[in-house]
Write a protein that holds these residues in place. Structure first.
Motif, short mmCIF file in Angstrom:
data_model
loop_
_atom_site.label_atom_id
_atom_site.label_comp_id
_atom_site.label_asym_id
_atom_site.label_seq_id
_atom_site.Cartn_x
_atom_site.Cartn_y
_atom_site.Cartn_z
N UNK A 59 37.81 47.43 31.50
CA UNK A 59 37.01 47.21 32.93
C UNK A 59 36.12 46.30 32.78
N UNK A 60 35.70 45.62 34.16
CA UNK A 60 34.68 44.57 34.04
C UNK A 60 33.44 45.36 34.14
N UNK A 61 32.39 44.97 33.39
CA UNK A 61 31.13 45.69 33.27
C UNK A 61 30.10 44.84 33.66
N UNK A 62 30.28 43.39 33.73
CA UNK A 62 29.14 42.46 34.32
C UNK A 62 29.47 42.14 35.44
N UNK A 63 28.48 41.01 36.04
CA UNK A 63 28.70 40.69 37.31
C UNK A 63 29.92 39.98 37.71
N UNK A 64 30.45 40.53 38.90
CA UNK A 64 31.74 40.22 39.37
C UNK A 64 31.91 38.51 39.89
N UNK A 65 33.11 38.21 39.65
CA UNK A 65 33.42 36.93 40.31
C UNK A 65 32.73 36.58 41.49
N UNK A 66 31.98 35.64 41.62
CA UNK A 66 31.41 35.01 42.87
C UNK A 66 32.44 34.88 43.84
N UNK A 67 31.99 35.41 44.96
CA UNK A 67 32.72 35.28 46.33
C UNK A 67 32.52 33.84 46.94
N UNK A 68 33.79 33.59 47.84
CA UNK A 68 33.57 32.39 48.56
C UNK A 68 32.07 32.39 49.40
N UNK A 69 31.53 31.16 49.32
CA UNK A 69 30.29 31.17 50.02
C UNK A 69 30.13 29.56 50.63
N UNK A 70 30.79 29.20 51.64
CA UNK A 70 30.83 27.70 51.92
C UNK A 70 29.39 27.37 52.24
N UNK A 71 28.79 26.09 51.69
CA UNK A 71 27.51 25.63 51.75
C UNK A 71 27.27 25.20 53.41
N UNK A 72 26.09 25.78 54.01
CA UNK A 72 25.56 25.66 55.29
C UNK A 72 24.69 24.38 55.19
N UNK A 73 24.94 23.46 55.89
CA UNK A 73 24.00 22.12 55.77
C UNK A 73 22.82 22.25 56.43
N UNK A 74 22.75 23.00 57.57
CA UNK A 74 21.68 22.95 58.53
C UNK A 74 20.36 23.25 57.74
N UNK A 75 20.31 24.38 56.75
CA UNK A 75 18.73 24.63 56.05
C UNK A 75 18.79 23.53 55.25
N UNK A 76 19.40 22.92 54.80
CA UNK A 76 19.06 21.49 53.84
C UNK A 76 18.66 20.55 54.68
N UNK A 77 19.13 20.35 55.98
CA UNK A 77 18.66 19.25 56.66
C UNK A 77 17.27 19.55 57.43
N UNK A 78 17.01 20.86 57.74
CA UNK A 78 15.77 21.52 58.07
C UNK A 78 14.50 21.26 56.95
N UNK A 79 14.94 21.49 55.79
CA UNK A 79 14.03 21.27 54.60
C UNK A 79 13.95 19.69 54.49
N UNK A 80 15.06 18.98 54.55
CA UNK A 80 14.68 17.48 54.43
C UNK A 80 13.77 16.71 55.52
N UNK A 81 13.97 17.33 56.71
CA UNK A 81 13.04 16.75 57.93
C UNK A 81 11.73 17.06 57.60
#
Length: 404
Positions: A254-276
């Motif tokens: 059995x797997x007893x530690x954190x599961x394999x990470x799910x797909x989570x595409x990077x959303x660029x808009x928060x990065x752009x807001x932070x950059x601005x």
């Protein structure tokens, strides 16, 4: 427990039921492959879930060969390397690592995964007699010391691709023919950053260090460099007789530690807001407190210069081909080293010098060029989030310090 688990593999259905209580993590398959004779080796693919150490983040797999006469289960594991070899670090840096295939008792191979809490499952394959015998014989030959070593490549030739290729050869190429035309739209980068995401430094290393060749959409055949992707692909494959290739799936641990990470595409808009926001703040600070802005800019330019030097070394000094022609060089710009002296002068309350503004403008122009390069159809790199963050920062520093 592990000897009991191996016995459960070897036992026919009625006998396997008797061993199930002594090995609750190992549930025996319901039946042997219908096309196989009792004396034919039984073949399975073991998939190990990701671990918590950085080299375990991608998971692992091996081929299990069950001897019908002795009941011994052998794990053919392509993931062995020697970190204490005198040339290991140099080979790692050059991307010229040597891995080897090892044949060891299954219970011995599983011991480490049990200690680490990593889940292990086996997919038993429906192969005909000749295919099973041929695969078992080729693995035994490959595991001989004179044949065991191979040049490891992260994406193209690793523990999962070696298992995939061995099964494909046993099927006469049927595995590749069935999965090469499918795609989930993933890339080498998307899979690497997904699996590395629990370790931020590792995630950053992959995302910044990979170049545009890591962003080509992958067919499932290439995507199966990830062991869990290969296991998923096998579930939809038919054997040469038209039956499902996977006869049964069996959880061993059995797997007893954190599961394999799910797909989570990077959303660029928060990065752009932070950059601005940060870029506007830098421009405002430069008009009022230029020495403070210089104190902020110097570490930033140092970081950019170090990362640029590493990317240039990967490109021109190693065989890490998926890091070549990295467009992040336009963002983490080597020209930032030339800004250091002028920035130091501003920090001390002096004029930066005649070339400082021109270099600042060149660095900002390169960041703008990165945005245009991202939209070019020839060989795009999926770095829009980094462009969105760093382009406003470079422009903010230009506006804040250009008069110095």
């Amino acid at each position: 427990m592990w000897l009991s688990a191996t016995a459960a593999f070897a036992a026919p259905p009625s006998q396997a039921a008797a061993t199930r209580d002594s090995a609750p993590a190992a549930q025996a398959p319901t039946a042997a492959a219908p096309s196989q004779s009792p004396s034919v080796p039984r073949i399975g693919m073991a998939t190990m879930q990701p671990g918590e150490i950085f080299w375990e983040r991608f998971g692992h797999d091996s081929i299990v060969v069950l001897d019908p006469d002795t009941g011994a289960a052998t794990s053919y594991n392509f993931g062995f390397f020697d970190p204490e070899a005198p040339d290991f670090i140099a080979r790692f840096v050059r991307n010229d690592m040597r891995y080897r295939l090892a044949a060891l008792p299954l219970e011995q191979d599983l011991a480490l995964y049990r200690e680490e809490g990593r889940g292990v499952s086996v997919q038993w394959l429906d192969l005909d007699d000749d295919q099973a015998r041929s695969l078992a014989a080729s693995l035994a030959e490959n595991a001989k010391p004179e044949n065991a070593y191979y040049r490891y490549q992260y994406f193209d030739d690793n523990c999962a691709t070696r298992v995939r290729d061995a099964v494909d050869r046993a099927l006469g190429g049927a595995l590749r023919r069935q999965i090469e035309s499918r795609s989930h739209g993933s890339t080498f980068r998307s899979e690497a950053v997904r699996l590395a995401s629990p370790a931020p430094w590792m995630w950053l290393g992959f995302d910044i260090g990979l170049g545009p060749s890591a962003d080509r959409p992958l067919p499932v055949w290439n995507e199966s460099y990830v062991p869990m992707r290969l296991a998923a692909a096998l579930r939809g494959v038919k054997n040469t007789q038209g039956r499902p290739l996977v006869l049964a799936e069996q959880e061993i641990l059995p797997h007893r530690i954190a599961p394999e990470p799910a797909d989570a595409p990077i959303v660029w808009t928060p990065w752009a807001l932070s950059g601005v926001v940060i870029g506007l703040g830098l421009a405002w600070l430069g008009r009022r407190r230029p020495r403070l802005l210089a104190a902020i800019a110097l570490p930033f330019w140092t970081l950019c210069g170090i990362l640029a030097a590493l990317m240039l070394f990967i490109w021109f000094g190693t065989q890490h081909t998926y890091g070549w022609a990295n467009q992040n060089l336009l963002l983490f710009n080597p020209l930032c080293w030339l800004l250091w002296l002028g920035g130091w002068r501003v920090l001390r309350g002096r004029e930066a010098g005649p070339w400082f503004g021109r270099i600042l403008a060149a660095v900002a122009a390169c960041a703008v060029l990165a945005l245009f390069a991202h939209w070019l159809p020839m060989q795009p790199q999926r770095n829009l989030h980094w462009i969105s963050l760093l382009l406003p920062l470079h422009l903010g520093l230009l506006l804040g310090l250009r008069k110095r």
